[in-house]
Motif scaffolding. Structure first.
Motif, PDB file in Angstrom:
ATOM      1  N   PRO A  15     -87.582  30.353   2.860  1.00 40.69           N
ATOM      2  CA  PRO A  15     -87.204  30.225   4.276  1.00 40.69           C
ATOM      3  C   PRO A  15     -87.859  31.240   5.197  1.00 40.69           C
ATOM      4  N   HIS A  16     -87.984  32.497   4.737  1.00 38.23           N
ATOM      5  CA  HIS A  16     -88.512  33.532   5.618  1.00 38.23           C
ATOM      6  C   HIS A  16     -90.035  33.478   5.723  1.00 38.23           C
ATOM      7  N   ARG A  17     -90.688  32.612   4.918  1.00 40.43           N
ATOM      8  CA  ARG A  17     -92.143  32.480   4.966  1.00 40.43           C
ATOM      9  C   ARG A  17     -92.587  31.157   5.590  1.00 40.43           C
ATOM     10  N   VAL A  18     -91.668  30.334   6.010  1.00 36.47           N
ATOM     11  CA  VAL A  18     -92.040  29.079   6.664  1.00 36.47           C
ATOM     12  C   VAL A  18     -92.769  29.400   7.971  1.00 36.47           C
ATOM     13  N   ASN A  19     -93.867  28.706   8.227  1.00 39.98           N
ATOM     14  CA  ASN A  19     -94.613  28.899   9.473  1.00 39.98           C
ATOM     15  C   ASN A  19     -94.001  27.967  10.532  1.00 39.98           C
ATOM     16  N   TYR A  20     -92.864  28.383  11.068  1.00 40.20           N
ATOM     17  CA  TYR A  20     -92.128  27.554  12.017  1.00 40.20           C
ATOM     18  C   TYR A  20     -92.981  27.243  13.254  1.00 40.20           C
ATOM     19  N   ARG A  21     -93.760  28.206  13.711  1.00 40.25           N
ATOM     20  CA  ARG A  21     -94.568  27.978  14.911  1.00 40.25           C
ATOM     21  C   ARG A  21     -95.599  26.880  14.673  1.00 40.25           C
ATOM     22  N   ALA A  22     -96.287  26.937  13.546  1.00 37.58           N
ATOM     23  CA  ALA A  22     -97.274  25.899  13.250  1.00 37.58           C
ATOM     24  C   ALA A  22     -96.602  24.538  13.108  1.00 37.58           C
ATOM     25  N   PRO A  44    -103.174  26.535  16.260  1.00 39.89           N
ATOM     26  CA  PRO A  44    -103.562  27.913  16.601  1.00 39.89           C
ATOM     27  C   PRO A  44    -102.735  28.955  15.854  1.00 39.89           C
ATOM     28  N   TYR A  45    -101.721  28.506  15.133  1.00 38.99           N
ATOM     29  CA  TYR A  45    -100.787  29.434  14.481  1.00 38.99           C
ATOM     30  C   TYR A  45    -100.889  29.380  12.956  1.00 38.99           C
ATOM     31  N   GLY A  46    -101.935  28.752  12.457  1.00 39.26           N
ATOM     32  CA  GLY A  46    -102.114  28.690  11.015  1.00 39.26           C
ATOM     33  C   GLY A  46    -101.704  27.334  10.460  1.00 39.26           C
ATOM     34  N   PHE A  47    -101.462  27.320   9.156  1.00 38.71           N
ATOM     35  CA  PHE A  47    -101.187  26.071   8.462  1.00 38.71           C
ATOM     36  C   PHE A  47     -99.722  25.671   8.588  1.00 38.71           C
ATOM     37  N   THR A  48     -99.495  24.358   8.681  1.00 39.83           N
ATOM     38  CA  THR A  48     -98.139  23.824   8.586  1.00 39.83           C
ATOM     39  C   THR A  48     -97.671  23.895   7.133  1.00 39.83           C
ATOM     40  N   SER A  49     -96.394  23.677   6.924  1.00 34.08           N
ATOM     41  CA  SER A  49     -95.845  23.741   5.565  1.00 34.08           C
ATOM     42  C   SER A  49     -96.500  22.738   4.631  1.00 34.08           C
ATOM     43  N   ASP A  50     -96.885  21.601   5.176  1.00 34.09           N
ATOM     44  CA  ASP A  50     -97.557  20.558   4.412  1.00 34.09           C
ATOM     45  C   ASP A  50     -98.212  19.618   5.425  1.00 34.09           C
ATOM     46  N   SER A  51     -98.918  18.614   4.938  1.00 39.37           N
ATOM     47  CA  SER A  51     -99.472  17.607   5.835  1.00 39.37           C
ATOM     48  C   SER A  51     -98.331  16.817   6.480  1.00 39.37           C
ATOM     49  N   LEU A  52     -98.555  16.342   7.699  1.00 35.29           N
ATOM     50  CA  LEU A  52     -97.611  15.431   8.325  1.00 35.29           C
ATOM     51  C   LEU A  52     -97.728  14.068   7.645  1.00 35.29           C
ATOM     52  N   VAL A  53     -96.610  13.463   7.378  1.00 38.28           N
ATOM     53  CA  VAL A  53     -96.581  12.103   6.841  1.00 38.28           C
ATOM     54  C   VAL A  53     -96.133  11.196   7.975  1.00 38.28           C
ATOM     55  N   VAL A  54     -97.004  10.302   8.400  1.00 40.20           N
ATOM     56  CA  VAL A  54     -96.739   9.459   9.559  1.00 40.20           C
ATOM     57  C   VAL A  54     -96.660   8.007   9.101  1.00 40.20           C
ATOM     58  N   HIS A 113     -98.028  18.407  19.043  1.00 41.79           N
ATOM     59  CA  HIS A 113     -99.423  18.042  19.251  1.00 41.79           C
ATOM     60  C   HIS A 113     -99.675  16.560  18.982  1.00 41.79           C
ATOM     61  N   VAL A 114     -98.992  15.983  18.005  1.00 44.97           N
ATOM     62  CA  VAL A 114     -99.201  14.564  17.702  1.00 44.97           C
ATOM     63  C   VAL A 114     -98.355  13.656  18.586  1.00 44.97           C
ATOM     64  N   GLY A 115     -97.618  14.246  19.516  1.00 41.64           N
ATOM     65  CA  GLY A 115     -96.929  13.441  20.517  1.00 41.64           C
ATOM     66  C   GLY A 115     -95.436  13.306  20.360  1.00 41.64           C
ATOM     67  N   ALA A 116     -94.843  13.948  19.355  1.00 42.34           N
ATOM     68  CA  ALA A 116     -93.390  13.852  19.189  1.00 42.34           C
ATOM     69  C   ALA A 116     -92.686  14.504  20.360  1.00 42.34           C
ATOM     70  N   ARG A 117     -91.634  13.879  20.830  1.00 40.93           N
ATOM     71  CA  ARG A 117     -90.800  14.460  21.875  1.00 40.93           C
ATOM     72  C   ARG A 117     -89.367  14.674  21.405  1.00 40.93           C
ATOM     73  N   ARG A 118     -88.990  13.979  20.340  1.00 38.68           N
ATOM     74  CA  ARG A 118     -87.672  14.181  19.717  1.00 38.68           C
ATOM     75  C   ARG A 118     -87.883  14.680  18.295  1.00 38.68           C
ATOM     76  N   VAL A 119     -87.210  15.760  17.944  1.00 41.31           N
ATOM     77  CA  VAL A 119     -87.338  16.346  16.608  1.00 41.31           C
ATOM     78  C   VAL A 119     -85.942  16.564  16.034  1.00 41.31           C
TER      79      VAL A 119
END
Length: 247
Positions: free
Chosen positions: A62-69, A30-40, A76-82
């Motif tokens: 650094p100031h343009r990273v979409n931290y919220r996304a 809902p907050y736009g694009f992530t910095s890149d695709s997730l690699v799982v 959203h993919v289920g991570a609980r530890r980051v």
């Protein structure tokens, strides 16, 4: 997809070695694009998601990273530890180039960044407790993993988060030292606060790339030296994460 651990790679860490069964996943947020695709992929018996904070080609400052996304997608993919892996400058005497540190406090000097999930129309306003910005249990687990892996890891320290992308002046670093900062970086906030809003366990591994301005013997900060230091420090991250997972 069940994710056991998520890693956010900073400058110098755009891919995480050792992952098997790798798939790339774009997450619509809902907050736009992530910095890149997730690699799982899998690391041992653990499912790990990796995200390059600046993009795999380091195209996002650094100031343009979409931290919220970024944080929303990992949640959203289920991570609980980051674990956020951040390149920093060293201020304190024992936090020189090539050191790995595990800060326990942070001061936010950034401005005009989107810092909360609450500033969306209709969102619930949450006043999170941020007195301890990093999760104590995850920090303890990382310290124990570092001991098992034989990876030197400095326990504690205050991370000062600046706006970037420029490096700081000597006067700015002198002020930060007076404020109690031991490290200086550009990506520690709002990442840590957003993780707390999402009730994620979160810790930061800080890789010291250079002395902050006025803190070392060098007349000026050399970019080739920064990248050499980061390469050395980054090589210590995979065995540390592997030891964390094996525990």
């Amino acid at each position: 997809m069940s994710i056991d651990l998520a890693l956010i790679g900073g400058t110098g860490l755009y891919r995480f070695p050792g992952l098997s069964g790798v798939e790339r996943r774009a997450v619509d947020t809902p907050y736009g694009f992530t910095s890149d695709s997730l690699v799982v992929g899998s690391l041992g018996d653990c499912r790990v998601a990796f995200l390059a904070r600046h993009g795999e080609s380091h195209t996002i400052p650094p100031h343009r990273v979409n931290y919220r996304a970024n944080l929303w997608a990992l949640h959203h993919v289920g991570a609980r530890r980051v674990i956020g892996i951040n390149a920093v400058g060293g201020i304190r005497a024992d936090m020189g180039p090539r050191v790995l540190a595990l800060p326990d406090q942070i001061i936010d000097y950034t401005h005009e960044r989107l810092t909360s999930y609450c500033d969306v129309a209709g969102a619930e306003v949450r006043h999170i407790d941020f007195s301890e910005p990093y999760t104590a249990k995850l920090r303890r687990d990382l310290l124990l993993a570092a001991q098992r892996a034989g990876v030197p890891l400095v326990d504690g320290g205050c991370y000062g988060a600046t706006q970037g992308p420029r490096l700081e002046t000597r006067a700015e670093i002198a002020r930060m030292r007076r404020d109690g900062c031991d490290l200086v970086g550009m990506t520690g906030m709002p990442e840590a606060a957003l993780a707390r809003e999402l009730e994620l366990e979160y810790a930061c591994i800080a890789l010291v790339a250079n002395w902050a301005a006025g803190c070392g013997d060098e007349a000026e900060i050399s970019l080739p030296e920064i990248f050499a230091n980061l390469e050395f420090a980054t090589a210590r991250v995979p065995p540390l994460i592997t030891a964390l997972i094996e525990a």
